[in-house]
Write a protein that holds these residues in place. Structure first.
Motif, PDB file in Angstrom:
ATOM      1  N   ASP A 212      15.867 -39.574 -54.558  1.00 66.18           N
ATOM      2  CA  ASP A 212      16.399 -38.977 -53.275  1.00 66.18           C
ATOM      3  C   ASP A 212      15.504 -38.725 -52.025  1.00 66.18           C
ATOM      4  N   ILE A 213      15.636 -38.092 -51.101  1.00 62.72           N
ATOM      5  CA  ILE A 213      14.917 -37.870 -50.011  1.00 62.72           C
ATOM      6  C   ILE A 213      13.915 -36.800 -50.441  1.00 62.72           C
ATOM      7  N   VAL A 214      12.610 -37.163 -50.136  1.00 67.19           N
ATOM      8  CA  VAL A 214      11.437 -36.306 -50.527  1.00 67.19           C
ATOM      9  C   VAL A 214      11.124 -35.406 -49.294  1.00 67.19           C
ATOM     10  N   ARG A 215      10.942 -34.040 -49.424  1.00 68.23           N
ATOM     11  CA  ARG A 215      10.770 -33.182 -48.322  1.00 68.23           C
ATOM     12  C   ARG A 215       9.521 -32.380 -48.655  1.00 68.23           C
ATOM     13  N   ASP A 216       9.052 -31.724 -47.838  1.00 71.26           N
ATOM     14  CA  ASP A 216       7.862 -30.533 -47.703  1.00 71.26           C
ATOM     15  C   ASP A 216       8.776 -29.301 -47.955  1.00 71.26           C
ATOM     16  N   ILE A 217       7.838 -28.281 -47.988  1.00 73.36           N
ATOM     17  CA  ILE A 217       8.414 -26.787 -48.269  1.00 73.36           C
ATOM     18  C   ILE A 217       9.183 -26.416 -47.283  1.00 73.36           C
ATOM     19  N   ASP A 218       9.040 -26.825 -46.018  1.00 69.38           N
ATOM     20  CA  ASP A 218       9.744 -26.401 -44.774  1.00 69.38           C
ATOM     21  C   ASP A 218      11.220 -27.170 -44.641  1.00 69.38           C
ATOM     22  N   GLY A 219      11.253 -28.163 -45.438  1.00 64.42           N
ATOM     23  CA  GLY A 219      12.352 -28.929 -45.405  1.00 64.42           C
ATOM     24  C   GLY A 219      12.310 -30.385 -44.752  1.00 64.42           C
ATOM     25  N   HIS A 220      11.122 -30.466 -44.048  1.00 62.29           N
ATOM     26  CA  HIS A 220      10.931 -31.889 -43.339  1.00 62.29           C
ATOM     27  C   HIS A 220      10.651 -32.797 -44.302  1.00 62.29           C
ATOM     28  N   ILE A 221      11.150 -34.265 -43.832  1.00 61.92           N
ATOM     29  CA  ILE A 221      11.012 -35.390 -44.426  1.00 61.92           C
ATOM     30  C   ILE A 221       9.533 -35.852 -44.506  1.00 61.92           C
ATOM     31  N   VAL A 222       8.949 -35.984 -45.777  1.00 63.23           N
ATOM     32  CA  VAL A 222       7.765 -36.242 -45.884  1.00 63.23           C
ATOM     33  C   VAL A 222       7.329 -37.521 -45.161  1.00 63.23           C
ATOM     34  N   THR A 223       6.182 -37.576 -44.519  1.00 63.06           N
ATOM     35  CA  THR A 223       5.733 -38.553 -43.727  1.00 63.06           C
ATOM     36  C   THR A 223       5.535 -39.934 -44.509  1.00 63.06           C
ATOM     37  N   ASN A 224       5.943 -40.844 -43.608  1.00 64.51           N
ATOM     38  CA  ASN A 224       5.549 -42.306 -44.340  1.00 64.51           C
ATOM     39  C   ASN A 224       4.257 -42.436 -44.708  1.00 64.51           C
ATOM     40  N   GLY A 225       4.281 -43.253 -45.920  1.00 65.50           N
ATOM     41  CA  GLY A 225       2.878 -43.568 -46.476  1.00 65.50           C
ATOM     42  C   GLY A 225       2.479 -42.594 -47.465  1.00 65.50           C
ATOM     43  N   THR A 226       2.888 -41.315 -47.686  1.00 63.78           N
ATOM     44  CA  THR A 226       2.588 -40.396 -48.617  1.00 63.78           C
ATOM     45  C   THR A 226       2.381 -40.930 -50.004  1.00 63.78           C
ATOM     46  N   LEU A 227       1.734 -40.526 -50.708  1.00 64.58           N
ATOM     47  CA  LEU A 227       1.450 -41.308 -52.033  1.00 64.58           C
ATOM     48  C   LEU A 227       2.005 -40.365 -53.215  1.00 64.58           C
ATOM     49  N   LEU A 228       2.807 -40.747 -54.062  1.00 66.18           N
ATOM     50  CA  LEU A 228       2.840 -40.126 -55.516  1.00 66.18           C
ATOM     51  C   LEU A 228       2.819 -41.070 -56.471  1.00 66.18           C
ATOM     52  N   THR A 229       2.366 -40.219 -57.628  1.00 68.18           N
ATOM     53  CA  THR A 229       1.752 -40.956 -58.872  1.00 68.18           C
ATOM     54  C   THR A 229       2.732 -40.996 -59.859  1.00 68.18           C
ATOM     55  N   LEU A 230       3.071 -42.166 -60.254  1.00 65.80           N
ATOM     56  CA  LEU A 230       3.964 -42.764 -61.188  1.00 65.80           C
ATOM     57  C   LEU A 230       3.521 -42.668 -62.720  1.00 65.80           C
ATOM     58  N   VAL A 231       4.149 -41.906 -63.606  1.00 67.60           N
ATOM     59  CA  VAL A 231       3.829 -41.922 -64.993  1.00 67.60           C
ATOM     60  C   VAL A 231       5.055 -42.545 -65.985  1.00 67.60           C
ATOM     61  N   THR A 232       4.840 -43.624 -66.790  1.00 62.25           N
ATOM     62  CA  THR A 232       6.117 -44.090 -67.324  1.00 62.25           C
ATOM     63  C   THR A 232       5.807 -43.927 -68.775  1.00 62.25           C
ATOM     64  N   ASP A 233       6.995 -43.888 -69.589  1.00 58.79           N
ATOM     65  CA  ASP A 233       6.933 -43.946 -71.095  1.00 58.79           C
ATOM     66  C   ASP A 233       8.186 -44.783 -71.402  1.00 58.79           C
ATOM     67  N   GLY A 234       7.732 -45.798 -71.857  1.00 58.17           N
ATOM     68  CA  GLY A 234       8.809 -47.042 -72.352  1.00 58.17           C
ATOM     69  C   GLY A 234       8.822 -47.985 -71.370  1.00 58.17           C
ATOM     70  N   GLY A 235       7.880 -48.154 -70.401  1.00 61.87           N
ATOM     71  CA  GLY A 235       8.049 -49.388 -69.353  1.00 61.87           C
ATOM     72  C   GLY A 235       6.694 -49.672 -68.712  1.00 61.87           C
ATOM     73  N   VAL A 236       6.429 -50.659 -68.129  1.00 71.05           N
ATOM     74  CA  VAL A 236       5.644 -50.751 -67.340  1.00 71.05           C
ATOM     75  C   VAL A 236       5.522 -50.897 -65.768  1.00 71.05           C
ATOM     76  N   PRO A 237       5.225 -50.195 -64.848  1.00 70.61           N
ATOM     77  CA  PRO A 237       5.404 -50.588 -63.420  1.00 70.61           C
ATOM     78  C   PRO A 237       5.013 -51.865 -63.016  1.00 70.61           C
ATOM     79  N   THR A 238       5.995 -52.460 -62.232  1.00 70.85           N
ATOM     80  CA  THR A 238       5.605 -53.904 -61.710  1.00 70.85           C
ATOM     81  C   THR A 238       5.362 -54.015 -60.309  1.00 70.85           C
ATOM     82  N   THR A 239       5.860 -52.969 -59.687  1.00 66.23           N
ATOM     83  CA  THR A 239       5.493 -52.828 -58.201  1.00 66.23           C
ATOM     84  C   THR A 239       4.068 -52.602 -57.867  1.00 66.23           C
TER      85      THR A 239
END
Length: 603
Positions: free
Chosen positions: A477-504
């Motif tokens: 869903d929409i990712v926001r900062d603590i003030d409710g602003h939509i997070v800037t394009n290009g911000t990175l998140l770290t994905l951890v999977t159990d039971g699958g392998v990221p293909t992106t």
């Protein structure tokens, strides 16, 4: 009327439809014997290459070969063997296309002239069809003993204008089941639609399987007396084997259009196009969803495409996209698919009067150079950008320009909308090509600079009915900062999977772990889900940092396993004979063709 006999052993392989060695179609005619083929249709090379059709009730005779009466046959070769692949839909391995059709567009009543199938593998490796042959007996259980003489019309009838016996017997529970299966030219061929010609129709169910190209699909393991380990074929032989005549069309003579290798159910980039079709036919990249195939029209059985219907969307991970829409009925000689791609490009050389070029340039490739000429609406494009690409420019004044022959133009461009909050420019264009955003001098990206993302973040499967094994597309869903602003394009998140392998593709090879990038406020990524006995569990975690100290979102999923449909040997036994009502044949005007003739040219 007697048309004569044609007997040929083809030493130089016939290749009239330019069948490629790696495409999924039969590649060569090795030999054939046509006895009394329909005049003008005893052309064996018509069985090579891709099928063509006018639809389920509109057979297209332009590209079929008439085999002739009982005893006629043709032997075809695949340069790339057809494998008994467990990942094939329903466990089906190849499809034979003919020109049967639904009478009155009723799937319970079809006109058909069935053919018997034999298969063989090039065991000795000499490229000749001189190894053992194995017959596929079909529902009625025929063996090689019926060849070459053939059989009289059986009861219930198998050839001609046939009402499905299951639809009129005393058992209402089998009305949606086909009485006959396992023979060629039982079922109609659908119009071309995306990759449908490598997707099999369910031979046991009445009607057309969604996204299938129709035709008659076969499992290699249906053949009788196969040796242990028999797992592929190189040759197929198609026999005319029913002796008789039809009141409307004369002697029973199967018409064959093409034979296709079924593509496994593998779609690594989740673009809706099977990977083998992308690599063997479209020559698109199965790892990038923006390199794909879009439809130019949608068959009525798939919902149709009245004016305004979205025909397809291709988008990359940055949000750049191309959308095709229908402009209504299309006519005449036309193509049915459009191959597209979206690529980053260097800023083209040249000046734009009164404007400065930004750093945002994208190439939208299309196999259709003029969308209006393709009888669809002008395409809808979206170019996304980051702050550094429009530094020093007036953001609300951004305009797209197409680079043509060393100059920039807005010819054919309209409907420009600048969404400064999403960092995106949408527009309509009659033509594909290289586009660059330009504007007058200004303050650049005026959007509020957001802080780091905070949780909780919901993680959703785009297709909640997705199955394993295979890639599944997820979004947040929409990712926001603590003030409710939509997070800037290009911000990175770290994905951890159990039971699958990221293909992106990992968005940052310098950071630890698998990084996904936020675009337009959300993170979208694909994970290849593994398999288990009955369910495929998967847990996804998104963190704000590569050190995995701040968990933003966690979701668990369980996907059903899509297994090949098992076949019971009892299906090959003889079935009880049903009492069938007298069939009323439709009256057709006399035409010198095997079946009603509708003209559609291939792509």
């Amino acid at each position: 009327m007697r048309h004569g006999m044609i007997v040929v052993a083809v030493m130089a392989l016939i290749n009239a439809r330019q069948a490629w060695s790696e495409d999924p179609w039969a590649d060569a005619v090795l030999e054939y014997e046509f006895i009394n083929p329909v005049s003008g249709f005893g052309i064996p090379e018509r069985t090579l290459g891709e099928p063509y059709s006018g639809g389920m009730a509109l057979p297209n005779n332009q590209t079929v070969a008439s085999l002739g009466t009982a005893g006629s046959h043709i032997t075809l070769k695949f340069n790339t063997p057809v494998t008994d692949d467990p990942q094939n839909p329903m466990g089906l391995d190849f499809i034979v296309y003919g020109n049967g059709f639904w009478v009155g567009n009723n799937p319970q009543r079809r006109f058909c002239e069935p053919a018997l199938i034999e298969i063989s593998a090039d065991v000795n490796g000499n490229g000749l069809a001189d190894d053992p042959w194995y017959v596929i007996p079909g529902k009625r259980g025929y063996t090689q003993a019926v060849l070459p003489a053939g059989i009289p019309q059986p009861s219930p009838p198998l050839a001609g204008n046939i009402l499905n016996p299951n639809s009129v017997d005393a058992d209402p529970t089998n009305n949606t089941q086909e009485y006959d299966w396992g023979y060629a030219e039982l079922s109609p061929t659908q119009k071309k639609y995306l990759d449908n010609y490598v997707r099999p129709d369910d031979p046991f169910k009445v009607g057309l399987t969604t996204r299938s190209g129709g035709g008659d699909a076969f499992d290699i393991q249906w053949a009788l007396n196969l040796p242990s380990g028999f797992d592929h074929i190189d040759f197929i032989r198609i026999w005319s084997f029913i002796v008789g005549t039809d009141p409307a069309f004369g002697s029973i003579s199967p018409e064959i259009d093409a034979v296709a290798d079924v593509a496994p159910t593998v779609d690594a980039d989740a673009d809706g196009i099977l990977d083998e079709y992308e690599t063997r036919m479209a020559e698109t990249d199965p790892a990038r969803p923006e390199s794909t195939v879009l439809a130019l029209e949608i068959p009525i059985e798939e919902g149709g495409s009245p004016s305004g219907t979205v025909l397809g969307i291709a988008s990359d991970v940055q949000g750049n996209s191309i959308t095709l829409r229908s402009s209504g009925d299309r006519t005449g000689v036309r193509k049915y698919n459009c191959i597209v791609d979206i690529l980053p490009v260097a800023i083209p050389v040249g000046d734009i009067t009164s404007f400065q070029k930004s750093g945002a340039a994208r190439e939208f490739q299309s196999s259709e150079p003029d969308f209006a000429a393709a009888q669809i609406q002008p395409a809808e494009f979206i170019i996304t950008y980051i702050s550094t690409e429009i530094a020093g420019l007036d953001e609300p004044g951004l305009q797209p320009y197409r680079h043509v022959s060393g100059t920039f133009t807005q010819d054919g461009i309209s409907g420009v909308v600048v969404n400064t909050s999403a960092n995106a420019v949408a527009f309509i264009s009659h033509y594909p090509g290289i586009f660059v955003l330009a504007s007058t001098p200004g303050t650049g990206d005026d959007a509020v600079v957001s802080g780091p993302p905070v949780g909780p973040i919901a993680i959703l499967a785009v297709d909640p009915h997705a199955t394993a094994p295979g890639p599944v597309l997820f979004t947040t869903d929409i990712v926001r900062d603590i003030d409710g602003h939509i997070v800037t394009n290009g911000t990175l998140l770290t994905l951890v999977t159990d039971g699958g392998v990221p293909t992106t593709v990992d968005a940052s090879i310098t950071e630890a772990g698998h990084q996904v990038r936020i675009n337009n406020g959300v993170a979208t990524f694909r994970v290849r889900v593994g398999s288990a006995k009955e369910q495929a569990p998967l847990t996804l975690n998104l963190y704000a940092d590569p050190e995995l100290t701040e968990l933003l979102g966690e979701e668990s999923f369980s996907f059903e396993i899509a297994e090949p449909r098992p076949m019971s040997l009892s299906l090959f036994t003889t079935f009880s004979v049903f009492t069938v009502i007298l069939l009323t044949f439709l009256l057709f005007s006399h035409v010198p063709n095997p079946k009603p003739h509708f003209w559609f040219h291939p792509d």
